[in-house]
Design an enzyme around this catalytic site. Structure first.
Site, PDB file in Angstrom:
ATOM      1  CG  ASP A   1      -1.980  -1.072   1.202  1.00  6.25           C
ATOM      2  OD1 ASP A   1      -1.740  -2.124   0.589  1.00  6.25           O
ATOM      3  OD2 ASP A   1      -3.041  -0.857   1.812  1.00  6.25           O
TER       4      ASP A   1
ATOM      5  CE  LYS B   1      -5.326   1.973   2.473  1.00  2.27           C
ATOM      6  NZ  LYS B   1      -4.178   1.292   3.137  1.00  2.27           N
TER       7      LYS B   1
ATOM      8  CE  LYS C   1      -7.058  -1.298   2.590  1.00  4.94           C
ATOM      9  NZ  LYS C   1      -5.705  -1.781   2.969  1.00  4.94           N
TER      10      LYS C   1
END
Length: 302
Positions: free
Chosen positions: A148, A211, A247
């Protein structure tokens, strides 16, 4: 795909494409998000939704006080969310800092649970590229299957799209076989138009997921912002045939919220995205509420 390759040829081409994207109707997206959020579902569907949400969670601990013991406990919960019910699905991933990846790998050995690690000077993204590459490579070498990364919001907001694009491409290469989730930190992007541009920029650069947030900035995930991002991956798929994920992370704490997000996934991106391969929820406290609601609803069904 040829047209998209031309888009990334140089800074001016990238800028023209991103600023040529249709503007987001703020009132429209907020009204649609609010409308979908009021939908009710039947009890049996709710139980399915709870199980689905559990299987999409990236169970996360990203605190300066994290310890080996805390990560092991988190991994035990990921493996067996409800000790009294072995039929409850395992979560999708456990997300930790790079120095605790080895602990998670050891604790999750023999499962299909992914090991995610934040990288690239999380949560600020304020580091030179060499540091960001080293951060990523260290996590992957330790066994992370997902990275991430955070974008440089300062560069993005200054209009340096090529710099942000190049960093994502470079980190994607450093990931090797690990999947890359690109954190936009939407709470700092100020407008829905910026969220759309940042989403497309991350997709163009090869992000496997886009995300919303680090969870360290308020607001974190919101339904309208997630709608914009879901629309981006839907449109990306329509134009390229490639499936990319979304996400939302931060602020999703209860079952009602989780179900609202699942409804949005179904209605905006499509039912194909109702899979942990394409939709994740970044959370630390949500799982407990899902399990509590699941127990209550199962009793009422029986």
């Amino acid at each position: 795909m040829t047209a998209l390759a031309d888009v990334t040829r140089d800074e001016s081409s990238l800028r023209r494409f991103l600023h040529g994207l249709p503007g987001v109707d703020q009132v429209g997206v907020e009204q649609r998000a609010a409308g979908l959020g009021t939908r009710s579902i039947k009890k049996a569907s709710k139980l399915w939704a709870i199980d689905t949400a559990i299987g999409m969670i990236d169970l996360t601990t990203l605190e300066g006080a994290d310890t080996v013991g805390k990560v092991r406990s988190l991994c035990a919960k990921a493996r067996r969310p409800d000790p009294e019910r072995p039929d409850v699905p395992q979560v999708a991933a456990v997300c930790v800092y790079p120095d605790l990846v080895e602990t998670a790998v050891d604790a999750l050995r023999g499962t299909k649970i992914n090991i995610a690690s934040v990288a690239t000077a999380f949560p600020s993204g304020r580091a030179n590229l060499r540091v960001k590459i080293a951060d990523t490579e260290a996590a992957v070498e330790a066994g992370a299957t997902e990275i991430d990364m955070v974008i440089d919001r300062g560069a993005f907001l200054s209009g340096h799209y090529g710099q942000v694009f190049d960093e994502i491409v470079t980190i994607k290469q450093a990931c090797g076989d690990a999947h890359l989730k690109v954190i936009l930190e939407t709470g700092e992007l100020a407008t829905y138009d910026n969220v759309r541009r940042a989403s497309w920029l991350a997709l163009l650069a090869g992000g496997d997921f886009i995300k919303t947030s680090t969870g360290k900035v308020s607001p974190a995930a919101t339904l309208p912002v997630t709608h914009v991002m879901l629309q981006a991956v839907h449109d990306w798929h329509a134009g390229t045939g490639e499936l990319r994920g979304v996400k939302p992370a931060g602020g999703i704490r209860n079952t009602k919220d989780a179900i609202r997000y699942l409804v949005a996934v179904h209605e905006v991106a499509g039912p194909e995205w109702l899979s942990p391969n394409l939709f994740r929820i970044g959370a630390s406290s949500l799982l407990n509420d899902l399990l509590m609601q699941q127990r209550s609803d199962r009793k009422s069904v029986v």
